[in-house]
Scaffold this active site. Sequence first.
Site, PDB file in Angstrom:
ATOM      1  CG  MET A   1       8.964   6.883  14.676  1.00  7.39           C
ATOM      2  SD  MET A   1       9.535   5.772  13.482  1.00  7.39           S
ATOM      3  CE  MET A   1       9.087   6.229  12.032  1.00  7.39           C
TER       4      MET A   1
ATOM      5  NE  ARG B   1      -3.223  10.468   7.736  1.00 13.57           N
ATOM      6  CZ  ARG B   1      -2.905  11.683   8.232  1.00 13.57           C
ATOM      7  NH1 ARG B   1      -2.228  12.550   7.775  1.00 13.57           N
ATOM      8  NH2 ARG B   1      -3.473  11.876   9.377  1.00 13.57           N
TER       9      ARG B   1
ATOM     10  CE  LYS C   1      -2.750   2.549   3.279  1.00 14.03           C
ATOM     11  NZ  LYS C   1      -1.882   3.521   4.198  1.00 14.03           N
ATOM     12  CG  ASN C   2       2.548   2.725   3.589  1.00 17.19           C
ATOM     13  OD1 ASN C   2       1.590   2.910   3.445  1.00 17.19           O
ATOM     14  ND2 ASN C   2       3.302   2.344   4.882  1.00 17.19           N
TER      15      ASN C   2
ATOM     16  CG  ASP D   1       2.549   1.053   9.372  1.00 22.45           C
ATOM     17  OD1 ASP D   1       2.299   1.934   9.935  1.00 22.45           O
ATOM     18  OD2 ASP D   1       2.899   1.197   8.179  1.00 22.45           O
TER      19      ASP D   1
ATOM     20  CG  ASP E   1      -4.662   5.879   9.810  1.00 17.92           C
ATOM     21  OD1 ASP E   1      -5.747   5.204   9.700  1.00 17.92           O
ATOM     22  OD2 ASP E   1      -3.549   4.986   9.630  1.00 17.92           O
TER      23      ASP E   1
END
Length: 437
Positions: free
Chosen positions: A344, A99, A24-25, A322, A123
């Site tokens: 983070m 985003r 996804k990223n 994640d 998110d």
Amino acid sequence: MSSSAFEVRGGNRLKGEIIPQGAKNEALQIISAVLLTAEKVTINNIPDIVDVNLLIELLGEAGVKINRISRSSCEFQADDINHTYLESPEFKKKSGRLRGSVMMAGPLLARFGRAYIPKPGGDKIGRRRLDTHVIGFEKLGAAFVYDTGDNFFRLESKGGLRGTYMLLDEPSVTGTANIVMAAVLASGVTTIYNAACEPYLQQLCKMLVSMGAKIGGIGSNMLTIEGVSSLKGCTHAMLPDMIEIGSFIGLAAMTQSEITIKNAGIQHLGVIPDKFRQLGIQMEFRGDDIFIPEQDSYEIQTFIDGSILTIYDNPWPGFTPDLLSIVLVVATQARGSVLIHQKMFESRLFFVDKLIDMGAQIILCDPHRAAVIGLGRQHPLRGITMSSPDIRAGVSLLIAALSAEGKSTIHNIDQIDRGYQYIDERLRNLGADIKRV
């Protein structure tokens, strides 16, 4: 869409093979990069998930020609961009829901000298600032206007972008990607120090190089980019999603299942397999597949001096934030204890109250740290009704529910759908009792 929920009956042992989706990223960056050329770009292994489909839709509305060959392959051609649409209320509204839409800014700025960034949506995991992106663009010579009336950033580069040296204040993955995409068409040399070096970013750089960009230092935290005047088309395939792979390793251990994760891109997983091994989870690499045997129990290792293990996130090649929610859930049924330190993001740990309701032994020390006392399966978790606060917590709760006794209901699952394709169907194929209601 938001009214749907997952109904899960836990306690089944699962068995079989599962193929991870495309990352996804990586997808959000790669698909934005099609804006850098007027030629055709073909992208394969696209994950069929809400966030990615929304970005493809946005590009289509902005004038990119889109040919969806299949759910996983798509051809793009950005030879006729509609700039009026990019300034319209429709674009503001739609891009504000996603985003990933911020990733369009670098390519648009580089190629057309202007770009628009909505205030980010997505998110709820604490503040995600866009400062790194904007400061990077400014260093390349873009001027920046913020319209407080409609929460919209406008960027312009009147005389074109110019290469420069910059030291990023944080190694932001999306920030680095956006700046790289702007710099490939800038005049002169850009050096980015403290650059993110995640596999997603290495993939983006490799794709840009195949389009004719000149980038040195790929995979390190210092990138050197020599600007070129234009880029050509290419074909690119995405890596498998390492967050999904980590989720499946955790799922197998929690549910005492024998699972094979096919085509896992093991060389790109960094420390991820090692972190799950520290929780006592066995796995074998068979070619590019990860085989996880059925394990009745798994024991959290201690540090060499016998002190309690701490697992924390760090920018790549450290452990990705994640997967901390997944590690936390998996630790609840291990033997032994672990401290989870989420550096983070704040509020990533705010789902532990639901695990405590299910019977897990967790002490939430503060917004960043949780101590997990593994129950070693003496007390299975019990099913409850809950709601998912963000993508990664959603899947962690799903894993907890699949290992719990009785029925769980998870609401707000569009948060899960944003990041995981057909997750219910793929888990049913392994024997999970999960339905969408």
